[in-house]
Write a protein that holds these residues in place. Sequence first.
Motif, PDB file in Angstrom:
ATOM      1  N   ASP A   6       6.243  -7.257   0.293  1.00  0.00           N
ATOM      2  CA  ASP A   6       5.604  -6.321  -0.638  1.00  0.00           C
ATOM      3  C   ASP A   6       5.070  -7.060  -1.868  1.00  0.00           C
ATOM      4  O   ASP A   6       5.324  -8.256  -2.044  1.00  0.00           O
ATOM      5  CB  ASP A   6       6.575  -5.183  -1.009  1.00  0.00           C
ATOM      6  CG  ASP A   6       7.711  -5.604  -1.919  1.00  0.00           C
ATOM      7  OD1 ASP A   6       7.765  -6.762  -2.356  1.00  0.00           O
ATOM      8  OD2 ASP A   6       8.572  -4.750  -2.195  1.00  0.00           O
ATOM      9  N   PRO A   7       4.295  -6.389  -2.728  1.00  0.00           N
ATOM     10  CA  PRO A   7       3.704  -7.048  -3.902  1.00  0.00           C
ATOM     11  C   PRO A   7       4.731  -7.651  -4.867  1.00  0.00           C
ATOM     12  O   PRO A   7       4.402  -8.523  -5.656  1.00  0.00           O
ATOM     13  CB  PRO A   7       2.918  -5.928  -4.590  1.00  0.00           C
ATOM     14  CG  PRO A   7       2.598  -4.972  -3.503  1.00  0.00           C
ATOM     15  CD  PRO A   7       3.781  -5.023  -2.578  1.00  0.00           C
ATOM     16  N   LYS A   8       5.974  -7.214  -4.812  1.00  0.00           N
ATOM     17  CA  LYS A   8       7.004  -7.771  -5.693  1.00  0.00           C
ATOM     18  C   LYS A   8       7.752  -8.936  -5.047  1.00  0.00           C
ATOM     19  O   LYS A   8       8.691  -9.473  -5.615  1.00  0.00           O
ATOM     20  CB  LYS A   8       7.992  -6.683  -6.099  1.00  0.00           C
ATOM     21  CG  LYS A   8       7.341  -5.624  -6.960  1.00  0.00           C
ATOM     22  CD  LYS A   8       8.349  -4.652  -7.491  1.00  0.00           C
ATOM     23  CE  LYS A   8       7.603  -3.649  -8.367  1.00  0.00           C
ATOM     24  NZ  LYS A   8       8.474  -2.929  -9.238  1.00  0.00           N
ATOM     25  N   GLY A   9       7.351  -9.336  -3.835  1.00  0.00           N
ATOM     26  CA  GLY A   9       7.937 -10.485  -3.167  1.00  0.00           C
ATOM     27  C   GLY A   9       9.135 -10.175  -2.293  1.00  0.00           C
ATOM     28  O   GLY A   9       9.779 -11.084  -1.789  1.00  0.00           O
ATOM     29  N   ARG A  10       9.435  -8.909  -2.094  1.00  0.00           N
ATOM     30  CA  ARG A  10      10.569  -8.540  -1.232  1.00  0.00           C
ATOM     31  C   ARG A  10      10.118  -8.503   0.222  1.00  0.00           C
ATOM     32  O   ARG A  10       9.024  -8.037   0.528  1.00  0.00           O
ATOM     33  CB  ARG A  10      11.116  -7.177  -1.643  1.00  0.00           C
ATOM     34  CG  ARG A  10      11.680  -7.168  -3.065  1.00  0.00           C
ATOM     35  CD  ARG A  10      12.140  -5.793  -3.434  1.00  0.00           C
ATOM     36  NE  ARG A  10      10.978  -4.904  -3.420  1.00  0.00           N
ATOM     37  CZ  ARG A  10      10.768  -3.940  -4.299  1.00  0.00           C
ATOM     38  NH1 ARG A  10      11.639  -3.716  -5.250  1.00  0.00           N
ATOM     39  NH2 ARG A  10       9.694  -3.189  -4.225  1.00  0.00           N
ATOM     40  N   ILE A  11      10.975  -8.987   1.112  1.00  0.00           N
ATOM     41  CA  ILE A  11      10.666  -8.970   2.539  1.00  0.00           C
ATOM     42  C   ILE A  11      10.901  -7.566   3.075  1.00  0.00           C
ATOM     43  O   ILE A  11      11.998  -7.024   2.966  1.00  0.00           O
ATOM     44  CB  ILE A  11      11.542  -9.987   3.297  1.00  0.00           C
ATOM     45  CG1 ILE A  11      11.233 -11.401   2.797  1.00  0.00           C
ATOM     46  CG2 ILE A  11      11.308  -9.874   4.801  1.00  0.00           C
ATOM     47  CD1 ILE A  11      12.152 -12.459   3.338  1.00  0.00           C
ATOM     48  N   ILE A  12       9.850  -6.972   3.633  1.00  0.00           N
ATOM     49  CA  ILE A  12       9.952  -5.631   4.205  1.00  0.00           C
ATOM     50  C   ILE A  12      10.484  -5.717   5.630  1.00  0.00           C
ATOM     51  O   ILE A  12      11.398  -5.008   6.010  1.00  0.00           O
ATOM     52  CB  ILE A  12       8.583  -4.921   4.181  1.00  0.00           C
ATOM     53  CG1 ILE A  12       8.111  -4.754   2.738  1.00  0.00           C
ATOM     54  CG2 ILE A  12       8.650  -3.585   4.884  1.00  0.00           C
ATOM     55  CD1 ILE A  12       6.696  -4.260   2.612  1.00  0.00           C
ATOM     56  N   SER A  13       9.881  -6.594   6.422  1.00  0.00           N
ATOM     57  CA  SER A  13      10.349  -6.834   7.789  1.00  0.00           C
ATOM     58  C   SER A  13       9.895  -8.215   8.210  1.00  0.00           C
ATOM     59  O   SER A  13       8.920  -8.748   7.684  1.00  0.00           O
ATOM     60  CB  SER A  13       9.818  -5.768   8.745  1.00  0.00           C
ATOM     61  OG  SER A  13       8.408  -5.835   8.822  1.00  0.00           O
ATOM     62  N   GLN A  14      10.633  -8.788   9.168  1.00  0.00           N
ATOM     63  CA  GLN A  14      10.254 -10.103   9.669  1.00  0.00           C
ATOM     64  C   GLN A  14      10.692 -10.238  11.115  1.00  0.00           C
ATOM     65  O   GLN A  14      11.601  -9.547  11.565  1.00  0.00           O
ATOM     66  CB  GLN A  14      10.865 -11.220   8.830  1.00  0.00           C
ATOM     67  CG  GLN A  14      12.374 -11.364   8.965  1.00  0.00           C
ATOM     68  CD  GLN A  14      12.911 -12.451   8.054  1.00  0.00           C
ATOM     69  OE1 GLN A  14      12.454 -12.592   6.940  1.00  0.00           O
ATOM     70  NE2 GLN A  14      13.880 -13.198   8.540  1.00  0.00           N
ATOM     71  N   SER A  15      10.006 -11.146  11.816  1.00  0.00           N
ATOM     72  CA  SER A  15      10.362 -11.388  13.212  1.00  0.00           C
ATOM     73  C   SER A  15      11.377 -12.521  13.289  1.00  0.00           C
ATOM     74  O   SER A  15      11.545 -13.289  12.350  1.00  0.00           O
ATOM     75  CB  SER A  15       9.115 -11.758  14.010  1.00  0.00           C
ATOM     76  OG  SER A  15       8.621 -13.014  13.581  1.00  0.00           O
ATOM     77  N   ASP A  16      12.022 -12.616  14.428  1.00  0.00           N
ATOM     78  CA  ASP A  16      12.950 -13.718  14.656  1.00  0.00           C
ATOM     79  C   ASP A  16      12.167 -14.986  14.989  1.00  0.00           C
ATOM     80  O   ASP A  16      11.025 -14.935  15.436  1.00  0.00           O
ATOM     81  CB  ASP A  16      13.907 -13.388  15.803  1.00  0.00           C
ATOM     82  CG  ASP A  16      14.888 -12.285  15.425  1.00  0.00           C
ATOM     83  OD1 ASP A  16      15.258 -12.219  14.236  1.00  0.00           O
ATOM     84  OD2 ASP A  16      15.268 -11.499  16.312  1.00  0.00           O
TER      85      ASP A  16
END
Length: 65
Positions: A6-16
Amino acid sequence: ISGFIDPKGRIISQSDIFVETIMTEDITAGSARSFYTRHGDIFTWICIAVSLLLIAGRYFSNRTG
């Protein structure tokens, strides 16, 4: 590894790692404007002006002394 941040640098989702996958996410553009979009090339012009002043100061101090 792929993901959404997100724009604040937080990971929303990621793949393995090493896993083929298809990811989808609803994203929105941030509303905050950067220094450059607010002021354009003003920083560049200030740097050029300061550099020229320093060069001129060095040049004229060597000529008189």
